[in-house]
Enzyme design. Structure first.
Site, PDB file in Angstrom:
ATOM      1  N   ASN A 234       1.084  -0.860   0.135  1.00 53.61           N
ATOM      2  CA  ASN A 234      -0.086  -0.289   0.153  1.00 53.61           C
ATOM      3  C   ASN A 234       1.013   1.176  -0.225  1.00 53.61           C
ATOM      4  O   ASN A 234       1.932   1.781   0.222  1.00 53.61           O
ATOM      5  CB  ASN A 234      -0.786   0.315   0.702  1.00 53.61           C
ATOM      6  CG  ASN A 234      -2.518   0.777   1.209  1.00 53.61           C
ATOM      7  OD1 ASN A 234      -1.672   1.666   0.310  1.00 53.61           O
ATOM      8  ND2 ASN A 234      -2.775   0.758   1.409  1.00 53.61           N
TER       9      ASN A 234
ATOM     10  N   TYR B 188     -11.778  15.679  -7.700  1.00 52.09           N
ATOM     11  CA  TYR B 188     -10.679  14.534  -8.183  1.00 52.09           C
ATOM     12  C   TYR B 188      -9.328  15.328  -9.176  1.00 52.09           C
ATOM     13  O   TYR B 188      -8.663  15.065  -8.618  1.00 52.09           O
ATOM     14  CB  TYR B 188     -11.350  13.101  -9.356  1.00 52.09           C
ATOM     15  CG  TYR B 188     -10.160  12.283  -9.996  1.00 52.09           C
ATOM     16  CD1 TYR B 188      -9.332  11.558  -9.955  1.00 52.09           C
ATOM     17  CD2 TYR B 188     -10.510  12.225 -11.099  1.00 52.09           C
ATOM     18  CE1 TYR B 188      -9.157  11.287 -10.540  1.00 52.09           C
ATOM     19  CE2 TYR B 188      -9.531  12.184 -12.772  1.00 52.09           C
ATOM     20  CZ  TYR B 188      -8.871  10.461 -12.104  1.00 52.09           C
ATOM     21  OH  TYR B 188      -8.375  10.639 -12.680  1.00 52.09           O
TER      22      TYR B 188
ATOM     23  N   LYS C 203      -6.083  16.761  -8.478  1.00 45.37           N
ATOM     24  CA  LYS C 203      -5.017  16.142 -10.147  1.00 45.37           C
ATOM     25  C   LYS C 203      -4.034  17.286 -10.285  1.00 45.37           C
ATOM     26  O   LYS C 203      -2.634  17.875 -10.075  1.00 45.37           O
ATOM     27  CB  LYS C 203      -5.416  15.768 -11.043  1.00 45.37           C
ATOM     28  CG  LYS C 203      -5.714  13.747 -10.833  1.00 45.37           C
ATOM     29  CD  LYS C 203      -4.924  13.293 -11.052  1.00 45.37           C
ATOM     30  CE  LYS C 203      -5.593  11.430 -10.840  1.00 45.37           C
ATOM     31  NZ  LYS C 203      -4.123  10.795 -11.042  1.00 45.37           N
TER      32      LYS C 203
ATOM     33  N   ASN D  32      -9.570   9.632 -21.838  1.00 44.25           N
ATOM     34  CA  ASN D  32     -10.226   8.219 -21.994  1.00 44.25           C
ATOM     35  C   ASN D  32     -10.132   7.031 -22.572  1.00 44.25           C
ATOM     36  O   ASN D  32     -10.498   7.190 -23.371  1.00 44.25           O
ATOM     37  CB  ASN D  32     -11.609   8.821 -22.607  1.00 44.25           C
ATOM     38  CG  ASN D  32     -12.645   9.399 -21.478  1.00 44.25           C
ATOM     39  OD1 ASN D  32     -11.940  10.590 -21.620  1.00 44.25           O
ATOM     40  ND2 ASN D  32     -13.443   9.217 -20.889  1.00 44.25           N
TER      41      ASN D  32
ATOM     42  N   VAL E  85     -26.715   8.507 -18.878  1.00 42.84           N
ATOM     43  CA  VAL E  85     -26.610   9.888 -17.976  1.00 42.84           C
ATOM     44  C   VAL E  85     -26.545  11.463 -18.529  1.00 42.84           C
ATOM     45  O   VAL E  85     -25.765  11.625 -20.057  1.00 42.84           O
ATOM     46  CB  VAL E  85     -25.597   9.475 -17.153  1.00 42.84           C
ATOM     47  CG1 VAL E  85     -24.968  11.600 -15.736  1.00 42.84           C
ATOM     48  CG2 VAL E  85     -25.320   8.639 -16.684  1.00 42.84           C
TER      49      VAL E  85
ATOM     50  N   ARG F  68     -16.475  13.245 -25.910  1.00 42.25           N
ATOM     51  CA  ARG F  68     -15.240  12.097 -25.376  1.00 42.25           C
ATOM     52  C   ARG F  68     -14.556  11.968 -26.523  1.00 42.25           C
ATOM     53  O   ARG F  68     -15.163  11.764 -27.595  1.00 42.25           O
ATOM     54  CB  ARG F  68     -15.425  11.464 -24.425  1.00 42.25           C
ATOM     55  CG  ARG F  68     -15.618  11.720 -23.100  1.00 42.25           C
ATOM     56  CD  ARG F  68     -15.280  12.399 -22.028  1.00 42.25           C
ATOM     57  NE  ARG F  68     -15.712  12.426 -20.797  1.00 42.25           N
ATOM     58  CZ  ARG F  68     -16.902  13.799 -20.414  1.00 42.25           C
ATOM     59  NH1 ARG F  68     -17.131  14.361 -21.345  1.00 42.25           N
ATOM     60  NH2 ARG F  68     -16.755  13.646 -19.487  1.00 42.25           N
TER      61      ARG F  68
ATOM     62  N   TYR G 238     -22.874  16.199  -8.394  1.00 46.67           N
ATOM     63  CA  TYR G 238     -22.653  15.290  -9.556  1.00 46.67           C
ATOM     64  C   TYR G 238     -22.381  17.013 -10.183  1.00 46.67           C
ATOM     65  O   TYR G 238     -23.266  17.382 -10.926  1.00 46.67           O
ATOM     66  CB  TYR G 238     -22.894  14.553  -9.884  1.00 46.67           C
ATOM     67  CG  TYR G 238     -22.456  13.616 -11.611  1.00 46.67           C
ATOM     68  CD1 TYR G 238     -21.486  12.685 -11.797  1.00 46.67           C
ATOM     69  CD2 TYR G 238     -23.575  14.235 -12.992  1.00 46.67           C
ATOM     70  CE1 TYR G 238     -21.044  13.455 -13.065  1.00 46.67           C
ATOM     71  CE2 TYR G 238     -22.854  13.875 -14.201  1.00 46.67           C
ATOM     72  CZ  TYR G 238     -21.771  13.389 -14.148  1.00 46.67           C
ATOM     73  OH  TYR G 238     -21.384  12.918 -15.000  1.00 46.67           O
TER      74      TYR G 238
END
Ligand SMILES: NC(=O)c1ccc[n+]([C@@H]2O[C@H](COP(=O)([O-])OP(=O)(O)OC[C@H]3O[C@@H](n4cnc5c(N)ncnc54)[C@H](O)[C@@H]3O)[C@@H](O)[C@H]2O)c1
Length: 364
Positions: free
Chosen positions: A57, A165, A169, A194, A231, A238, A314
């Protein structure tokens, strides 16, 4: 002859790590140390004499530091990088995507190691074009084409935790830049657009729980005859990049270290841009082609809201088109795999891996 630099791959057991490890072991003479908490995707490589694998880990900073000391190049892939987690366990997402790699940056800077860090195309956030109110066809390239060194990074409000996220980053990239500026760190960044390919994500209820990334969600629906859920109508776009092309980019960096150091590189195949709704339709057609026994089946496609699918907080990037001129010019990278072939290879691998688990479910 001097020995080839030894490479340490953190996250070697993941999707990208497994392909990268395979390529390095089969096409170079380099020694590799791999670290991950799991190894199921690299079982076929563990016997290699040039691989030392440690099931570890990355929270074990002391043990990781000892491995860094043995390496010349450190490739950092460890992450929680599944959109379903960004607004549901944001603290873990920020910890593994910022705090852990921050420790790594400090050690690499102190020891003079070249750190190749996998960031994300998500750091660009939303495009300027999305705020203009113009349709997709009317948008000007300067408002959506994403350039590593010029494009503003536009993330949504704090309460939309989806951006946890991307923000972690992004801050890590700023830390890398600052460490190079103040302390001479040697670093390079890859911003993936992607990536798809075999060994990508789990199928819920078979070898994992929860919600995987979009391609595996659609594969689950196809394999188990569930409705495909789009969604917010699947309007976002993308570019999907085949994993072999993505690994090529990393290999180009290893061949051209002086050109790669000190830069972030977009790694994405512009020719493969598609809306998520069109991706769903293309995957249905490809599935029927790969499995003619289901060619007469109807595959339902339903629309679901982002809130219903991912929960509160979201939000999504509308479009991600990379400018790849820098990767072309500095490291000689060019993607080669069109969307049709990338999808067929990926879907074929899913079918081979999961068709027997799916066979017991109802036919159409
Ligand atoms: N795949 C893509 O299209 C994509 C897109 C954008 C960014 N990225 C970035 O590329 C990198 C790799 O992505 P991936 O698709 O291979 O993801 P992945 O989830 O398949 O791989 C990540 C690996 O990290 C390991 N890991 C997680 N926590 C760990 C810990 N505490 N200690 C040790 N190992 C741990 C996991 O076991 C896994 O094998 C990530 O940094 C991700 O953010 C990938």
């Amino acid at each position: 002859m001097p020995a080839s630099p030894k490479i340490l791959i953190l996250g070697a057991g993941g999707f990208i790590g497994s392909h990268l490890l395979e390529r390095i072991l089969t096409t170079t003479d380099r020694q590799v140390i791999g670290i991950d908490i799991q190894s199921s995707k690299i079982e076929h490589l563990l016997d290699s004499e040039r691989l030392t694998f440690a099931q570890l880990n990355v929270h074990d900073t002391r043990a990781v530091t000892e491995y860094i000391e043995q390496a010349d190049i450190v490739i950092s892939l460890v992450a929680l990088c599944n959109p379903a987690l960004y607004n549901t366990i944001p603290l873990d997402v920020i910890d593994i995507n910022f705090n852990r790699p921050y420790e790594l940056v400090k050690v690499c800077a102190r020891m003079g190691k070249w750190l190749i860090h996998f960031s994300t195309s998500e750091i660009y956030g939303r495009t300027i074009a999305s705020y203009t109110g113009l349709s997709y066809e009317e948008q000007e390239p300067k408002n959506y084409l994403l350039n590593e060194d010029e494009t503003p990074l536009v993330l949504g409000p704090i309460s939309n935790q989806r951006w946890s996220y991307a923000c972690a980053k992004q801050l890590l990239e700023r830390v890398l830049y600052a460490f190079a500026f103040e302390k001479g760190l040697q670093y390079s960044v890859i911003r993936p657009f992607n990536f798809i390919g075999p060994r990508m994500d789990f199928i819920p209820g078979v070898d994992g729980e929860g919600t995987p990334r979009v391609l595996a969600c659609f594969m689950e629906a196809l394999l188990f005859h569930k409705p495909i859920r789009l969604v917010d109508g699947g309007l976002n776009r993308r570019v999907f990049t085949y994993i072999d092309d993505a690994v090529d980019a990393l290999m180009c960096m290893l061949r051209h270290p002086d050109q790669a150091k000190g830069h972030a590189f977009n790694v994405g195949n512009v020719a493969n841009e598609i809306s998520i709704a069109d991706l769903a339709r293309k995957m249905v057609a490809t599935y029927k082609d790969l499995r003619p026994e289901f060619s007469e089946c109807d595959f339902e496609i339903n629309v679901v809201s982002g809130k219903a699918f991912y929960g509160e907080g979201y939000e999504d990037s509308d479009r991600r088109v990379p400018d790849i001129a820098k990767a072309r010019e500095l490291i000689g990278w060019e993607p080669k795999t069109g969307l049709d072939r990338a999808l067929r290879n990926t879907m074929r691998a899913y079918i081979e891996q999961y068709a027997s688990a799916a066979a017991c479910r109802k036919a159409c």
